[in-house]
Design an enzyme around this catalytic site. Structure first.
Site, mmCIF file in Angstrom:
data_model
loop_
_atom_site.group_PDB
_atom_site.id
_atom_site.type_symbol
_atom_site.label_atom_id
_atom_site.label_comp_id
_atom_site.label_asym_id
_atom_site.label_seq_id
_atom_site.Cartn_x
_atom_site.Cartn_y
_atom_site.Cartn_z
ATOM 1 N N LYS A 116 39.658 25.620 43.951
ATOM 2 C CA LYS A 116 39.776 25.933 42.532
ATOM 3 C C LYS A 116 39.341 24.785 41.629
ATOM 4 O O LYS A 116 38.816 25.016 40.542
ATOM 5 C CB LYS A 116 41.200 26.341 42.219
ATOM 6 C CG LYS A 116 41.577 27.570 42.996
ATOM 7 C CD LYS A 116 42.803 28.177 42.438
ATOM 8 C CE LYS A 116 42.685 29.668 42.592
ATOM 9 N NZ LYS A 116 43.658 30.355 41.791
ATOM 10 N N LYS A 158 49.017 24.246 39.380
ATOM 11 C CA LYS A 158 48.348 25.192 40.289
ATOM 12 C C LYS A 158 47.817 24.483 41.532
ATOM 13 O O LYS A 158 47.353 23.353 41.454
ATOM 14 C CB LYS A 158 47.170 25.875 39.578
ATOM 15 C CG LYS A 158 47.600 26.744 38.413
ATOM 16 C CD LYS A 158 46.410 27.279 37.638
ATOM 17 C CE LYS A 158 45.842 28.543 38.259
ATOM 18 N NZ LYS A 158 44.870 29.188 37.313
ATOM 19 N N HIS A 208 44.202 39.669 31.585
ATOM 20 C CA HIS A 208 43.315 39.286 32.676
ATOM 21 C C HIS A 208 42.066 40.151 32.537
ATOM 22 O O HIS A 208 42.139 41.370 32.695
ATOM 23 C CB HIS A 208 43.998 39.523 34.029
ATOM 24 C CG HIS A 208 43.097 39.302 35.212
ATOM 25 N ND1 HIS A 208 43.331 38.337 36.158
ATOM 26 C CD2 HIS A 208 41.964 39.933 35.590
ATOM 27 C CE1 HIS A 208 42.368 38.380 37.075
ATOM 28 N NE2 HIS A 208 41.525 39.347 36.741
ATOM 29 N N HIS A 235 51.577 38.775 40.364
ATOM 30 C CA HIS A 235 50.162 38.389 40.367
ATOM 31 C C HIS A 235 49.275 39.340 41.162
ATOM 32 O O HIS A 235 48.114 39.045 41.411
ATOM 33 C CB HIS A 235 49.967 36.945 40.867
ATOM 34 C CG HIS A 235 50.706 35.946 40.042
ATOM 35 N ND1 HIS A 235 50.456 35.765 38.708
ATOM 36 C CD2 HIS A 235 51.695 35.086 40.358
ATOM 37 C CE1 HIS A 235 51.267 34.827 38.232
ATOM 38 N NE2 HIS A 235 52.033 34.406 39.206
ATOM 39 N N GLU A 287 39.090 31.824 37.942
ATOM 40 C CA GLU A 287 38.505 31.679 39.273
ATOM 41 C C GLU A 287 37.353 32.652 39.457
ATOM 42 O O GLU A 287 37.150 33.556 38.657
ATOM 43 C CB GLU A 287 39.557 31.892 40.375
ATOM 44 C CG GLU A 287 40.086 33.300 40.484
ATOM 45 C CD GLU A 287 40.920 33.517 41.738
ATOM 46 O OE1 GLU A 287 40.823 32.736 42.697
ATOM 47 O OE2 GLU A 287 41.658 34.508 41.769
ATOM 48 N N ARG A 291 33.052 38.061 46.560
ATOM 49 C CA ARG A 291 33.056 39.217 47.481
ATOM 50 C C ARG A 291 33.211 40.495 46.662
ATOM 51 O O ARG A 291 33.432 40.426 45.461
ATOM 52 C CB ARG A 291 34.265 39.107 48.421
ATOM 53 C CG ARG A 291 35.541 38.915 47.603
ATOM 54 C CD ARG A 291 36.805 39.014 48.396
ATOM 55 N NE ARG A 291 37.935 38.481 47.652
ATOM 56 C CZ ARG A 291 38.630 39.121 46.739
ATOM 57 N NH1 ARG A 291 38.283 40.353 46.403
ATOM 58 N NH2 ARG A 291 39.645 38.566 46.106
ATOM 59 N N ARG A 337 46.270 51.578 42.199
ATOM 60 C CA ARG A 337 46.407 51.260 43.623
ATOM 61 C C ARG A 337 47.693 51.888 44.116
ATOM 62 O O ARG A 337 48.786 51.397 43.822
ATOM 63 C CB ARG A 337 46.507 49.750 43.829
ATOM 64 C CG ARG A 337 45.272 49.000 43.445
ATOM 65 C CD ARG A 337 45.344 47.585 43.972
ATOM 66 N NE ARG A 337 44.372 46.745 43.302
ATOM 67 C CZ ARG A 337 44.127 45.492 43.628
ATOM 68 N NH1 ARG A 337 44.804 44.932 44.618
ATOM 69 N NH2 ARG A 337 43.235 44.778 42.976
HETATM 70 P P1 ADP Z 1 45.419 33.168 42.595
HETATM 71 O O1 ADP Z 1 44.123 32.764 43.241
HETATM 72 O O2 ADP Z 1 46.613 32.585 43.274
HETATM 73 O O3 ADP Z 1 45.511 34.643 42.369
HETATM 74 P P2 ADP Z 1 44.663 32.699 39.794
HETATM 75 O O4 ADP Z 1 44.166 31.412 39.261
HETATM 76 O O5 ADP Z 1 43.690 33.813 39.922
HETATM 77 O O6 ADP Z 1 45.426 32.419 41.175
HETATM 78 O O7 ADP Z 1 45.850 33.174 38.909
HETATM 79 C C1 ADP Z 1 46.616 34.308 39.238
HETATM 80 C C2 ADP Z 1 47.364 34.803 38.042
HETATM 81 O O8 ADP Z 1 48.228 33.761 37.524
HETATM 82 C C3 ADP Z 1 46.477 35.182 36.865
HETATM 83 O O9 ADP Z 1 45.996 36.505 36.961
HETATM 84 C C4 ADP Z 1 47.467 35.025 35.729
HETATM 85 O O10 ADP Z 1 48.353 36.127 35.739
HETATM 86 C C5 ADP Z 1 48.268 33.782 36.116
HETATM 87 N N1 ADP Z 1 47.686 32.534 35.575
HETATM 88 C C6 ADP Z 1 46.762 31.732 36.164
HETATM 89 N N2 ADP Z 1 46.441 30.679 35.368
HETATM 90 C C7 ADP Z 1 47.178 30.803 34.241
HETATM 91 C C8 ADP Z 1 47.310 30.032 33.022
HETATM 92 N N3 ADP Z 1 46.617 28.917 32.806
HETATM 93 N N4 ADP Z 1 48.180 30.477 32.088
HETATM 94 C C9 ADP Z 1 48.897 31.606 32.284
HETATM 95 N N5 ADP Z 1 48.834 32.360 33.387
HETATM 96 C C10 ADP Z 1 47.995 31.989 34.367
#
Ligand code: ADP
Length: 451
Positions: A116, A158, A208, A235, A287, A291, A337
């Site tokens: 990431k 994170k 999102h 999530h 991110e 795929r 889903r």
């Molecule tokens: P993963 O790969 O674990 O799914 P992501 O970076 O895609 O991690 O984040 C997953 C979810 O976490 C996002 O869809 C959102 O709901 C929350 N999230 C991630 N980053 C943030 C942030 N900076 N602020 C608020 N929520 C976040």
């Protein structure tokens, strides 16, 4: 073009890939664990190979077994689907070493986007807007506190190797930050064997929104609009729709254009999804998934483009033949889903499907690999199927979804269908007014009312 594709996956996505391959006139090989010998993808493929016992690490994740299956059947390409080995750069590399095509991007791009911190650095370099945060992994509490003060609280810790929402912790104040870091590190170490963490500003009420891209690695890349996947539980996305009720055409073209140009510059190959949080009119990259995604049918319904078909053709070396001007977003699509889980407690409910009647009619699509009498094994995800509807407008799509959900019968196992029947009738959902916390808050309120 390929002669024979081995599908290194199971369930509805294996079937989805098989359908695309058949329509291209390509032979298919299914692989399966001993728990999946009665699975639909095995029944419908031209050939099938058993690759091991039920546990995924011994079968669907077992690279030597998959290679042997390619060798035995003479498959010249592998489609990894989603999950399992789909974002495993080493797997893509090994296939290359054996002269078998990996239907996906180059290993280097999988690697960059799988880390990431590296992904975010690349996004910044390509001009994609990102969440303010630490430039890389944070090495100690002093540095973290300095960055926390700079970006402002709340701050999200994170995991660099993160996935599935694991290794994420919110610190509301500077006092909470060292604790959040050590918890996130411990969680990341346990889940991914890598305890590197970084900081991001925690957005309070974002949506999102993700952009679907298609690129040929030869400098051509287009975007196919967005999907709004804000309705999540832990999530995990459960309802996805496109276009997002929060965007207009101008915003779509702007962010889509930025992403498509970035992918062209990267010489990215195949399908990809660039995920953003969206708040107060601004996009923040979180991110990229390298795929095909579970929710890809939403995009197929509103663009009429078969993403898996395009993905296969590009992997075989064809240039992209669809120009950005050819992409037309028509109407609205929604995907639910449907899982074999209790609609209230979400505890898995594997077992035999005693009766199965999927909905039909204009604008209704069910991507599923179950059938009446099929036993959902306890070893994998609990997806019964994806119900996707398309309408000329969002209102029509919602009414269509409502009637399709009422037609859908799955007996013998518990499913989340009752939850979707409630959601489709909810005023906030109907008005498109929801953020990434809406569903959790809604479920918490429902649970309280029941007490
Ligand atoms: P993963 O790969 O674990 O799914 P992501 O970076 O895609 O991690 O984040 C997953 C979810 O976490 C996002 O869809 C959102 O709901 C929350 N999230 C991630 N980053 C943030 C942030 N900076 N602020 C608020 N929520 C976040």
């Amino acid at each position: 073009m390929f002669d024979k594709i081995l599908i290194a996956n199971r369930g509805e996505i294996a079937l989805r890939i098989l359908r695309a391959a058949k329509e291209l006139g390509i032979a298919t090989v299914a692989v399966h664990s001993t728990a999946d010998s009665e699975a639909m993808h095995v029944k419908l493929a031209d050939e099938s190979v058993c690759i091991g016992p039920p546990a995924a690490r011994d079968s669907y994740l077992n690279i030597p077994s998959l290679l042997a299956a390619c060798e035995i059947t003479g498959a010249d390409a592998v489609h990894p689907g989603y999950g399992f080995l789909s974002e495993n750069a080493r797997f893509a590399e090994i296939l290359g070493e054996h002269n078998i095509a990996f239907i996906g991007p180059r290993p280097e791009h999988i690697r960059i986007m799988g880390d990431k911190i590296e992904a975010k650095r690349t996004a910044v370099r390509l001009g994609i807007p990102c969440v303010p945060g630490s430039p890389g992994a944070v090495s100690d509490d002093a540095e973290a506190l300095r960055i926390g003060a700079e970006i402002g609280y709340p701050v999200l810790v994170k995991a660099a190797a993160g996935g599935g929402g694991r290794g994420m912790k919110v610190a509301h104040t500077a006092e909470e930050l060292p604790g959040a870091i050590s918890t996130a590190k411990a969680e990341a170490k346990a889940a991914f064997g890598d305890d590197a963490v970084y900081l991001e500003k925690y957005l309070q009420k974002p949506r999102h929104i993700e952009i679907q891209v298609l690129a040929d690695g030869q400098g051509r890349a287009i975007h196919l609009g967005e999907r709004d996947c804000s309705l999540q539980r832990r999530h995990q996305k459960i309802w996805e729709e496109g276009p997002s009720p929060a965007l207009n055409a101008e915003q779509r073209e702007e962010i889509g254009g930025i992403v498509a140009r970035a992918m062209a510059e990267l010489r990215y190959i195949g399908v990809g999804t660039v995920e953003f949080l969206y708040e107060d009119g601004r996009f923040y990259f979180i991110e990229m998934n390298t795929r095909i995604q579970v929710e890809h049918p939403v995009t197929e319904m509103i663009t009429g483009i078969d993403l898996v078909n395009e993905q296969i053709k590009i992997a075989a070396g064809s240039p992209l033949t669809i120009a950005q001007e050819d992409v037309r977003i028509t109407g609205a699509a929604i995907e639910c889903r449907v899982n074999a889980e209790h609609a209230r407690t979400f505890t898995p409910s594997p077992g035999r499907i005693a009766y199965y009647h999927p909905p039909g009619g204009l604008g209704v699509r069910v991507d599923s690999a179950v059938y009446q009498g099929y036993v959902i094994p306890p070893f994998y995800d609990s997806l019964v199927g994806k119900l996707i509807v398309h309408g000329r407008s969002r209102t029509e799509a919602l009414m269509r979804l409502r009637r399709a959900l009422d037609e859908f019968i799955v007996d013998g196992v518990e499913t989340t269908l009752p939850l979707f029947r409630t959601l489709v009738r909810n005023t906030d959902i109907q008005n498109g007014q929801y953020d990434i916390h809406w569903l959790e808050e809604f479920l918490a309120a429902e649970a309280k009312d029941e007490k």
